[in-house]
Design a protein around this motif. Structure first.
Motif, PDB file in Angstrom:
ATOM      1  N   ALA A   1       0.845  -1.097  -0.029  1.00  0.00           N
ATOM      2  CA  ALA A   1       0.106   0.199  -0.030  1.00  0.00           C
ATOM      3  C   ALA A   1       1.011   1.382  -0.185  1.00  0.00           C
ATOM      4  CB  ALA A   1      -0.979   0.088   1.373  1.00  0.00           C
ATOM      5  N   ALA A   2       0.390   2.355  -0.450  1.00  0.00           N
ATOM      6  CA  ALA A   2       1.023   3.603  -0.361  1.00  0.00           C
ATOM      7  C   ALA A   2       0.159   4.620   0.033  1.00  0.00           C
ATOM      8  CB  ALA A   2       1.461   3.881  -2.085  1.00  0.00           C
ATOM      9  N   VAL A   3       0.754   5.404   1.030  1.00  0.00           N
ATOM     10  CA  VAL A   3       0.077   6.497   1.579  1.00  0.00           C
ATOM     11  C   VAL A   3       0.617   7.839   0.832  1.00  0.00           C
ATOM     12  CG1 VAL A   3      -0.493   7.856   3.704  1.00  0.00           C
ATOM     13  CG2 VAL A   3      -0.557   5.473   3.803  1.00  0.00           C
ATOM     14  N   ILE A   4      -0.094   8.758   0.306  1.00  0.00           N
ATOM     15  CA  ILE A   4       0.481   9.861  -0.295  1.00  0.00           C
ATOM     16  C   ILE A   4       0.130  10.950   0.340  1.00  0.00           C
ATOM     17  CG2 ILE A   4       0.813  11.164  -2.635  1.00  0.00           C
ATOM     18  CD1 ILE A   4      -0.371   8.570  -3.940  1.00  0.00           C
ATOM     19  N   GLN A   5       1.081  11.868   0.713  1.00  0.00           N
ATOM     20  CA  GLN A   5       0.751  12.946   1.596  1.00  0.00           C
ATOM     21  C   GLN A   5       1.780  14.267   0.864  1.00  0.00           C
ATOM     22  OE1 GLN A   5       1.653  12.171   5.474  1.00  0.00           O
ATOM     23  NE2 GLN A   5       3.914  12.340   5.213  1.00  0.00           N
ATOM     24  N   LEU A   6       1.462  14.694  -0.553  1.00  0.00           N
ATOM     25  CA  LEU A   6       2.308  15.772  -1.058  1.00  0.00           C
ATOM     26  C   LEU A   6       1.677  17.162  -0.873  1.00  0.00           C
ATOM     27  CD1 LEU A   6       2.551  14.113  -4.634  1.00  0.00           C
ATOM     28  CD2 LEU A   6       4.359  13.793  -2.580  1.00  0.00           C
ATOM     29  N   ARG A   7       2.643  17.921  -0.875  1.00  0.00           N
ATOM     30  CA  ARG A   7       2.356  19.276  -1.013  1.00  0.00           C
ATOM     31  C   ARG A   7       3.277  19.915  -1.963  1.00  0.00           C
ATOM     32  NH1 ARG A   7      -0.234  22.861   1.843  1.00  0.00           N
ATOM     33  NH2 ARG A   7      -0.433  21.572   3.697  1.00  0.00           N
ATOM     34  N   VAL A   8       2.743  20.253  -3.242  1.00  0.00           N
ATOM     35  CA  VAL A   8       3.584  20.617  -4.639  1.00  0.00           C
ATOM     36  C   VAL A   8       3.776  22.161  -4.248  1.00  0.00           C
ATOM     37  CG1 VAL A   8       3.508  20.869  -6.990  1.00  0.00           C
ATOM     38  CG2 VAL A   8       2.387  18.882  -5.921  1.00  0.00           C
ATOM     39  N   GLY A   9       5.048  22.463  -4.215  1.00  0.00           N
ATOM     40  CA  GLY A   9       5.243  23.925  -4.235  1.00  0.00           C
ATOM     41  C   GLY A   9       5.378  24.297  -2.433  1.00  0.00           C
ATOM     42  N   GLY A  10       5.040  23.378  -1.496  1.00  0.00           N
ATOM     43  CA  GLY A  10       5.671  23.392  -0.182  1.00  0.00           C
ATOM     44  C   GLY A  10       4.691  24.486   0.376  1.00  0.00           C
ATOM     45  N   GLN A  11       5.230  25.119   1.479  1.00  0.00           N
ATOM     46  CA  GLN A  11       4.456  26.025   2.463  1.00  0.00           C
ATOM     47  C   GLN A  11       4.441  27.447   1.432  1.00  0.00           C
ATOM     48  OE1 GLN A  11       2.651  25.349   4.737  1.00  0.00           O
ATOM     49  NE2 GLN A  11       3.148  23.479   5.248  1.00  0.00           N
ATOM     50  N   ARG A  12       5.333  27.608   0.544  1.00  0.00           N
ATOM     51  CA  ARG A  12       5.461  28.786   0.099  1.00  0.00           C
ATOM     52  C   ARG A  12       4.131  29.163  -1.138  1.00  0.00           C
ATOM     53  NH1 ARG A  12       7.548  30.708  -4.828  1.00  0.00           N
ATOM     54  NH2 ARG A  12       8.728  28.652  -5.433  1.00  0.00           N
ATOM     55  N   ALA A  13       3.783  27.841  -1.666  1.00  0.00           N
ATOM     56  CA  ALA A  13       2.549  27.859  -2.403  1.00  0.00           C
ATOM     57  C   ALA A  13       1.416  27.906  -1.575  1.00  0.00           C
ATOM     58  CB  ALA A  13       2.651  26.749  -3.221  1.00  0.00           C
ATOM     59  N   ARG A  14       1.264  27.232  -0.373  1.00  0.00           N
ATOM     60  CA  ARG A  14       0.275  27.363   0.489  1.00  0.00           C
ATOM     61  C   ARG A  14      -0.082  28.677   0.848  1.00  0.00           C
ATOM     62  NH1 ARG A  14      -0.884  24.163   6.222  1.00  0.00           N
ATOM     63  NH2 ARG A  14      -2.956  25.383   6.629  1.00  0.00           N
ATOM     64  N   ILE A  15       0.964  29.442   1.166  1.00  0.00           N
ATOM     65  CA  ILE A  15       0.992  30.957   1.594  1.00  0.00           C
ATOM     66  C   ILE A  15       0.327  31.818   0.410  1.00  0.00           C
ATOM     67  CG2 ILE A  15       2.113  33.026   2.429  1.00  0.00           C
ATOM     68  CD1 ILE A  15       4.175  31.093   3.892  1.00  0.00           C
ATOM     69  N   SER A  16       0.689  31.447  -0.678  1.00  0.00           N
ATOM     70  CA  SER A  16       0.171  32.118  -1.896  1.00  0.00           C
ATOM     71  C   SER A  16      -1.480  31.827  -1.981  1.00  0.00           C
ATOM     72  CB  SER A  16       0.906  31.807  -3.418  1.00  0.00           C
ATOM     73  OG  SER A  16       0.391  32.333  -4.453  1.00  0.00           O
TER      74      SER A  16
ATOM     75  N   ILE B   1      -2.983  32.020 -12.050  1.00  0.00           N
ATOM     76  CA  ILE B   1      -2.258  31.688 -12.930  1.00  0.00           C
ATOM     77  C   ILE B   1      -0.472  32.209 -12.869  1.00  0.00           C
ATOM     78  CG2 ILE B   1      -1.517  31.499 -15.278  1.00  0.00           C
ATOM     79  CD1 ILE B   1      -4.571  31.423 -15.987  1.00  0.00           C
ATOM     80  N   ALA B   2      -0.679  33.602 -12.388  1.00  0.00           N
ATOM     81  CA  ALA B   2       0.441  34.220 -12.220  1.00  0.00           C
ATOM     82  C   ALA B   2       1.276  33.705 -10.880  1.00  0.00           C
ATOM     83  CB  ALA B   2       0.344  35.850 -12.288  1.00  0.00           C
ATOM     84  N   ALA B   3       0.580  33.410 -10.032  1.00  0.00           N
ATOM     85  CA  ALA B   3       1.104  32.750  -8.589  1.00  0.00           C
ATOM     86  C   ALA B   3       1.540  31.438  -8.647  1.00  0.00           C
ATOM     87  CB  ALA B   3       0.067  32.998  -7.675  1.00  0.00           C
ATOM     88  N   GLY B   4       0.931  30.794  -9.742  1.00  0.00           N
ATOM     89  CA  GLY B   4       1.252  29.248  -9.649  1.00  0.00           C
ATOM     90  C   GLY B   4       2.119  28.908 -11.057  1.00  0.00           C
ATOM     91  N   ARG B   5       2.399  29.894 -11.919  1.00  0.00           N
ATOM     92  CA  ARG B   5       3.016  29.535 -13.139  1.00  0.00           C
ATOM     93  C   ARG B   5       4.046  28.462 -13.107  1.00  0.00           C
ATOM     94  NH1 ARG B   5       1.867  32.535 -17.382  1.00  0.00           N
ATOM     95  NH2 ARG B   5       1.338  34.345 -15.872  1.00  0.00           N
TER      96      ARG B   5
END
Length: 418
Positions: free
Chosen positions: A75-90, A407-411
Motif C-alpha cells: 500500500a502507498a500513503v500519499i501526502q504531497l504538497r506541491v510547491g511547499g508552504q510557499r505555495a500554500r501561503i500564496s 495563474i501568475a502565482a502558480g505558473r
C-alpha cells in the motif's frame, strides 16, 4: 506488509509513524519517500527511533528514489504538497485581493492547489501501479482530497481518500459521552471539506441530540459556526463550512494578518531542529500544532480493514458515489461513512439529504468537476469557468481577476501556463 509513504520527509510524518508504531503490528517495512533528501534524512532517522521506542519489529527505511521505494509495496500513503508552504501561503493570500477567502482547499486557493497537484499525483500513482504489488491500495491524504481521489479513480487506480475531520468529531463526541471512540458511528455525509455530522450512533441510538443539548456552545466554538445554524440544521458542520456560512467575516479578519501557512512554516523549522536531537524518541507536543490530528489512527485503521484485519470498523472515506447520494452522478466522489474490507470501502446507507445541504453539495460538486477538467487539460478559460462556478466566487469580475492572479502565482507549477 510494506507501506510506502510518499511525501515522507514532511514534518508531519512522525505523527503517521507514531500510529504505525503503536497500532500497525503487521507492518514489516515502512519506507519514507521524498525528493528533499536532507529533510528526509532527519525525519527518517527520527521515525526509526520512534519504531525502536515502541519495540516495533518492523523496519523504517527512507529513500529519494520513488521507483525503488514503492517497489513491492502492499500500500502507498500519499501526502504531497506541491510547491511547499510557499505555495500554500500564496493560496491563502492572493484571493483576498478580490474579496474572497484565502484558504488552501476552499475557494480559489483550493483550485490553485488542485491545478498543481493533480498532474503530479497521477504521475506518482502510475509509478506505484507499475512497481508495487498487484492490487496495492493508494490511500490519498493529499488535498484537495475529493478532487485528487476522483482523478486517481478516473485513471483506474485502486484508491481511497482519507480526511481527519470525521475521526476528530468521533473522538470528541466519544469523550463527551464517556464511551470508547469505536462505539460512535457517525452519519457523516457530503464532499471532502464540505461535510456534516447528522447523527452519532452508540449501540444504535442517535446521541447527537444529547450532545447538542449539553455541549452546543462548545461545539459551535470548535467548528466556528453560529449555534443558531447548528440548531436549525440539527447537524454539526465541519469547520470548513464556516468559510461558507461566514465568508465575508473570514475575509475581513484575514486582511493584513499572518496566514496559517506562515505559522506552519515556523512550526516546521522548529520541529526539524527537534527531530535532529538523537535523544528524541517520541513525537513532541508541538507536532499537535502542525495539524492533522488523528490522521495516523485513521490511516492505520483503514489499512487494517482493507487488508482484512477488521471488516467491522466504520471509516469516513472519499469514494465513488455509485448511487449513495441520488442527486449526484454515480461517478462523483463523495465523503461518507463506510465499512471496508478486502474489496474496498462499502458506504453505509445514507438517509435523505435535505435541500439546503443537497443544494450546496451539488453546487460545489459542479465546481469540482470543472476544477478537475482544468487540472487535467489546463487553460485560462477552464480556470475561469471553475472559479465562476464556485459558490464563494460566482461573479464575473471576481472570477476574471482571480484567474489571472492564480495563474501568475502558480505558473512555475503549471506546465501549460509557462
Amino acid at each position: 506488509m510494506k507501506i510506502a509513504v510518499i511525501g515522507g520527509g514532511s514534518t508531519y510524518t512522525p505523527e503517521l509513524v507514531d500510529g504505525f508504531a503503536r497500532l500497525g503490528t503487521t507492518v514489516s517495512e515502512l519506507v519514507l519517500i521524498d525528493p528533499a533528501a536532507e529533510r528526509l534524512d532527519v525525519v527518517g532517522a527520527f521515525a526509526a527511533r520512534i519504531f525502536a521506542h515502541y519495540g516495533h519489529p518492523g523496519k523504517v527505511t527512507w529513500t529519494s528514489d520513488l521507483d525503488a521505494g514503492v517497489t513491492d509495496a502492499d500500500a502507498a500513503v500519499i501526502q504531497l504538497r506541491v510547491g511547499g508552504q510557499r505555495a500554500r501561503i500564496s493560496d491563502e493570500t492572493f484571493p483576498l485581493d478580490c474579496g474572497c477567502v484565502g484558504q488552501e482547499t476552499t475557494g480559489a486557493g483550493g483550485l490553485a492547489k488542485a491545478l498543481r497537484t493533480v498532474p503530479v499525483m497521477l504521475d506518482v500513482a502510475a509509478r506505484i501501479r507499475d512497481r508495487a504489488k498487484p492490487g496495492a491500495w493508494i490511500v490519498d491524504f493529499t488535498n484537495p482530497v475529493g478532487i485528487v481521489t476522483r482523478a486517481l479513480l478516473d485513471a483506474g487506480h485502486q484508491a481511497v481518500g482519507l480526511c481527519n475531520v470525521a475521526i476528530g468529531f468521533q473522538r470528541r463526541f466519544a469523550g463527551h459521552l464517556g464511551v470508547d471512540p469505536g462505539a460512535v458511528v457517525l452519519d457523516h455525509v457530503g464532499l471532502n471539506h464540505l461535510t456534516w455530522e447528522r447523527a452519532a450512533y452508540v449501540d444504535g441510538v442517535d446521541r447527537l441530540p444529547d450532545l447538542l443539548g449539553a455541549h452546543l456552545s462548545e461545539i459551535s466554538d470548535m467548528v466556528d459556526v453560529p449555534a443558531e445554524i447548528i440548531t436549525m440544521l440539527g447537524a454539526v458542520p465541519s469547520y470548513y463550512l464556516s468559510y461558507f456560512y461566514k465568508h465575508d467575516e473570514h475575509v475581513r479578519e484575514s486582511l493584513g494578518q499572518r496566514t496559517r501557512g506562515q505559522r506552519v512554516a515556523e512550526i516546521e523549522a522548529i520541529l526539524l531542529d527537534m527531530y535532529r536531537d538523537v535523544t528524541l524518541t517520541t513525537k513532541p507536543a508541538l507536532l499537535g500544532e502542525r495539524g492533522g490530528a488523528y490522521y495516523s489512527e485513521a490511516a492505520v485503521g483503514l489499512l487494517g480493514s482493507l487488508f482484512g484485519l477488521d471488516d467491522t470498523a466504520v471509516h469516513s472515506v472519499n469514494v465513488r458515489n455509485d448511487g449513495t447520494l441520488p442527486f449526484l452522478p454515480d461517478s462523483a466522489v463523495i465523503e461518507v461513512s463506510a465499512r471496508a474490507g478486502l474489496r474496498g470501502p462499502d458506504p453505509l446507507p445514507v438517509a435523505a439529504v435535505p435541500p439546503d445541504l443537497a443544494g450546496l453539495i451539488s453546487h460545489v460538486y459542479g465546481y469540482e468537476e470543472l476544477a478537475l477538467d482544468a487540472a487535467l487539460r489546463g487553460g485560462r478559460d477552464r480556470v475561469y469557468r471553475a472559479l465562476l462556478a464556485h459558490p464563494l466566487i460566482g461573479q464575473h469580475s471576481r472570477a476574471d481577476a482571480l484567474a489571472d492572479r492564480l495563474i501568475a502565482a502558480g505558473r512555475e507549477h503549471l506546465a501549460w501556463a509557462r
